[in-house]
Write an enzyme that holds these catalytic residues in place. Structure first.
Site, PDB file in Angstrom:
ATOM      1  N   GLY A  42      -5.633  -5.644   2.243  1.00 48.94           N
ATOM      2  CA  GLY A  42      -4.288  -5.547   2.815  1.00 48.94           C
ATOM      3  C   GLY A  42      -3.726  -6.914   3.174  1.00 48.94           C
ATOM      4  N   GLY A  73     -12.534  -4.139   1.457  1.00 54.51           N
ATOM      5  CA  GLY A  73     -13.940  -3.738   1.522  1.00 54.51           C
ATOM      6  C   GLY A  73     -14.330  -2.872   0.338  1.00 54.51           C
ATOM      7  N   ARG A 102       0.827  -1.210   0.000  1.00 53.74           N
ATOM      8  CA  ARG A 102       0.000   0.000   0.000  1.00 53.74           C
ATOM      9  C   ARG A 102       0.864   1.264   0.000  1.00 53.74           C
ATOM     10  NH1 ARG A 102      -5.341  -1.239   3.777  1.00 53.74           N
ATOM     11  NH2 ARG A 102      -6.602  -2.016   2.058  1.00 53.74           N
TER      12      ARG A 102
HETATM   13  P1  ADP Z   1      -8.212  -8.077   4.053  1.00 51.55           P
HETATM   14  O1  ADP Z   1      -7.221  -7.238   4.852  1.00 51.55           O
HETATM   15  O2  ADP Z   1      -7.543  -8.865   3.004  1.00 51.55           O
HETATM   16  O3  ADP Z   1      -9.363  -7.248   3.541  1.00 51.55           O
HETATM   17  P2  ADP Z   1      -9.526  -8.964   6.481  1.00 51.55           P
HETATM   18  O4  ADP Z   1      -8.889  -7.826   7.185  1.00 51.55           O
HETATM   19  O5  ADP Z   1     -11.016  -8.988   6.371  1.00 51.55           O
HETATM   20  O6  ADP Z   1      -8.860  -9.159   5.043  1.00 51.55           O
HETATM   21  O7  ADP Z   1      -9.152 -10.334   7.215  1.00 51.55           O
HETATM   22  C1  ADP Z   1      -7.832 -10.740   7.432  1.00 51.55           C
HETATM   23  C2  ADP Z   1      -7.704 -11.400   8.780  1.00 51.55           C
HETATM   24  O8  ADP Z   1      -8.634 -12.467   8.896  1.00 51.55           O
HETATM   25  C3  ADP Z   1      -6.334 -12.022   8.997  1.00 51.55           C
HETATM   26  O9  ADP Z   1      -5.687 -11.323  10.043  1.00 51.55           O
HETATM   27  C4  ADP Z   1      -6.657 -13.473   9.411  1.00 51.55           C
HETATM   28  O10 ADP Z   1      -5.873 -13.945  10.493  1.00 51.55           O
HETATM   29  C5  ADP Z   1      -8.109 -13.385   9.832  1.00 51.55           C
HETATM   30  N1  ADP Z   1      -8.822 -14.676   9.747  1.00 51.55           N
HETATM   31  C6  ADP Z   1      -9.048 -15.434   8.666  1.00 51.55           C
HETATM   32  N2  ADP Z   1      -9.682 -16.571   8.998  1.00 51.55           N
HETATM   33  C7  ADP Z   1      -9.877 -16.537  10.328  1.00 51.55           C
HETATM   34  C8  ADP Z   1     -10.470 -17.436  11.270  1.00 51.55           C
HETATM   35  N3  ADP Z   1     -10.992 -18.607  10.904  1.00 51.55           N
HETATM   36  N4  ADP Z   1     -10.491 -17.043  12.577  1.00 51.55           N
HETATM   37  C9  ADP Z   1      -9.961 -15.863  12.957  1.00 51.55           C
HETATM   38  N5  ADP Z   1      -9.371 -14.985  12.129  1.00 51.55           N
HETATM   39  C10 ADP Z   1      -9.337 -15.311  10.815  1.00 51.55           C
HETATM   40  C1  3PG Z   2      -8.827  -1.575   4.662  1.00 49.51           C
HETATM   41  O1  3PG Z   2      -7.829  -2.085   5.187  1.00 49.51           O
HETATM   42  O2  3PG Z   2      -9.754  -2.250   4.163  1.00 49.51           O
HETATM   43  C2  3PG Z   2      -8.882  -0.074   4.538  1.00 49.51           C
HETATM   44  O3  3PG Z   2      -7.697   0.539   4.952  1.00 49.51           O
HETATM   45  C3  3PG Z   2     -10.074   0.474   5.294  1.00 49.51           C
HETATM   46  O4  3PG Z   2      -9.975   0.172   6.663  1.00 49.51           O
HETATM   47  P1  3PG Z   2     -11.302   0.138   7.565  1.00 49.51           P
HETATM   48  O5  3PG Z   2     -12.057  -1.112   7.188  1.00 49.51           O
HETATM   49  O6  3PG Z   2     -10.798   0.112   8.990  1.00 49.51           O
HETATM   50  O7  3PG Z   2     -12.095   1.370   7.246  1.00 49.51           O
HETATM   51 MG    MG Z   3      -7.222  -6.531   6.822  1.00 52.16          MG
END
Ligand code: ADP
Ligand code: 3PG
Ligand code: MG
Length: 406
Positions: A359, A382, A45
């Site tokens: 991310g 998101g 990023r």
């Molecule tokens: P991104 O950053 O790609 O948008 P998210 O922030 O929604 O994705 O989710 C990422 C997090 O989800 C990671 O830190 C991972 O450890 C967690 N995660 C995935 N599967 C599980 C699970 N079964 N239980 C708890 N945490 C989980």
């Molecule tokens: C993300 O990691 O999806 C963006 O930086 C937005 O973060 P947020 O879901 O905390 O608004």
């Molecule tokens: Mg994330």
């Protein structure tokens, strides 16, 4: 179809305006994944924002102020979310000294004074209680330190916050950065002229902010693969006892609605048929693979199992467009990373047009060494899901337009 994308493509980019001698404020998304020692584990990023920042430097903007959030602080200072953790990496990548601004209200005059070559990085904007509330007072203060607002925070462009949305009301010139334009172009290819079937793969842990979107993507996708903590909520909704697994109780009804919407729209949903479970996430002693129906008492589901990997691989192989956001398990822990890594390999090997976003998901893909084999790696998690919903993202909404519509 997808006219939302056409609307977003029609915004002015930084290239369409003259920024020489101007004070430029760039909203970036430096919300990077970090380990428990606050070491950045994936700086994609930050790297993705460099083109816009360098362009401003090369065009002799008179000052450049970078604004970002990091994590989800509650409107006040928290050391672990300080953007100081980002400063060094940014300086290294930019090969330039960055001036860190702890208290931007106290430094408003200094930032506002034109002095070529200065790049400021403001402290986490979410330490300001007004940021998430889209408080006009904060928007005005941010607007007062710039002549030009550049939004390049694609990953946060689905948020209506003071620094992503409210500020546009108080700045005369507001445009998109290179990253925003690049992202929208890549999604345009996947969504405006899609080669079907389109498969959406969703996982990760941000259940509350993503699950409701799934109800609205049914007209866009043909298949939906659900894994990670997201699938725990769905499995619980199907009546399985997920025990100590991470899921969100308040969203079980939403999960049921998503399943009903999918049936109505003939979208096929694939949930894990088996899971990796553990007695403790932090200090696992007992780790087992069980059918999704059989999570043991007190155990947590932390990854999809081998049968689920196979099932998801087969779906992926038969898809022509794949959009993926959210890891299949706690991929940061080696023992729980297999599902995510194997799925990354399968998507990379497919002949589909593939976009991976988020991310953490992009970080996971980088770790597999397969990044090159994806068509596009988006910085949006998101945000990319909200694009699928057919919305004009708030971060694009009020930017200047190339041609004013009749
Ligand atoms: P991104 O950053 O790609 O948008 P998210 O922030 O929604 O994705 O989710 C990422 C997090 O989800 C990671 O830190 C991972 O450890 C967690 N995660 C995935 N599967 C599980 C699970 N079964 N239980 C708890 N945490 C989980
Ligand atoms: C993300 O990691 O999806 C963006 O930086 C937005 O973060 P947020 O879901 O905390 O608004
Ligand atoms: Mg994330």
């Amino acid at each position: 179809m997808n006219s939302n994308i056409q609307v977003m493509k029609g915004v002015k980019s930084i290239r369409d305006i003259d920024i020489t001698g101007k004070r430029v404020l760039i909203r970036v998304d430096f919300n990077v994944p970090m380990d428990s020692h606050q070491t950045i584990t994936d700086d994609r990023r930050i790297r993705s924002a460099l083109q816009t920042i360098n362009y401003c430097i090369d065009q002799n903007a008179c000052s450049i102020t970078l604004v970002s959030h990091l994590g989800r602080p509650k409107g006040e200072y928290e050391e672990r979310f300080s953007l100081r953790h980002i400063q060094k990496r940014l300086e290294r990548l930019l090969q330039k000294r960055i001036e860190f601004v702890e208290d931007f209200e106290a430094s408003q005059d200094e930032i506002s004074t034109c002095s070529l070559e200065r790049v400021f990085l403001l402290e986490n904007i979410r330490f300001q209680p007004g940021e998430k509330k889209n408080d006009p007072e904060l928007s005005k203060k941010l607007a007062s330190i710039c002549d030009v607002f550049v939004n390049d925070a694609f990953g946060t462009s689905h948020r209506k916050h003071a620094s992503t949305y409210g500020i546009t009301e108080f700045v005369d010139v507001k445009v998109a950065g290179f990253l925003m334009m690049k992202e929208i172009e890549a999604f345009s290819k996947a969504l405006e002229t899609p080669v079907r079937p389109i498969t959406l793969v969703v996982g990760g842990a941000k259940i509350s902010s993503k699950i409701t979107l799934l109800e609205s993507v049914m007209q866009k996708v043909d298949k939906l693969i659900i894994g990670g903590a997201m699938s725990n909520t769905f499995l619980e909704a199907l009546g399985y006892d997920m025990q100590a697994s991470f899921y969100e109780k308040e969203y079980i009804e939403t999960a049921k609605n998503v399943l009903a919407e999918a049936r109505k729209n003939k979208v096929k949903i694939y949930l894990p048929v088996d899971l990796v479970i553990t007695d403790s996430v932090d200090h696992p002693i007992d780790v087992k693979v069980v059918p999704s129906q059989d999570v043991l008492e007190g155990f947590s589901a932390v990854d999809i199992g081998p049968a689920s990997v196979k099932l998801f691989q087969e779906v992926v192989e038969l898809s022509n467009t794949i959009i993926w956001n959210g890891p299949m398990g706690i991929y940061e822990v080696d023992r729980f990373s297999k599902g995510t890594y194997k799925l990354a390999g399968a998507i990379a090997d497919s002949y589909a047009y593939t976009i991976v976003g988020g991310g953490d998901t992009a970080d996971a893909v980088d770790k597999t060494g397969e990044a090159e084999n994806f068509s596009f790696i988006s910085t949006g998690g998101g945000a990319s899901l909200e694009l699928l919903e057919g919305k004009v993202l708030p971060g694009f909404e009020n930017l200047d337009r190339v041609k004013s519509e009749a």
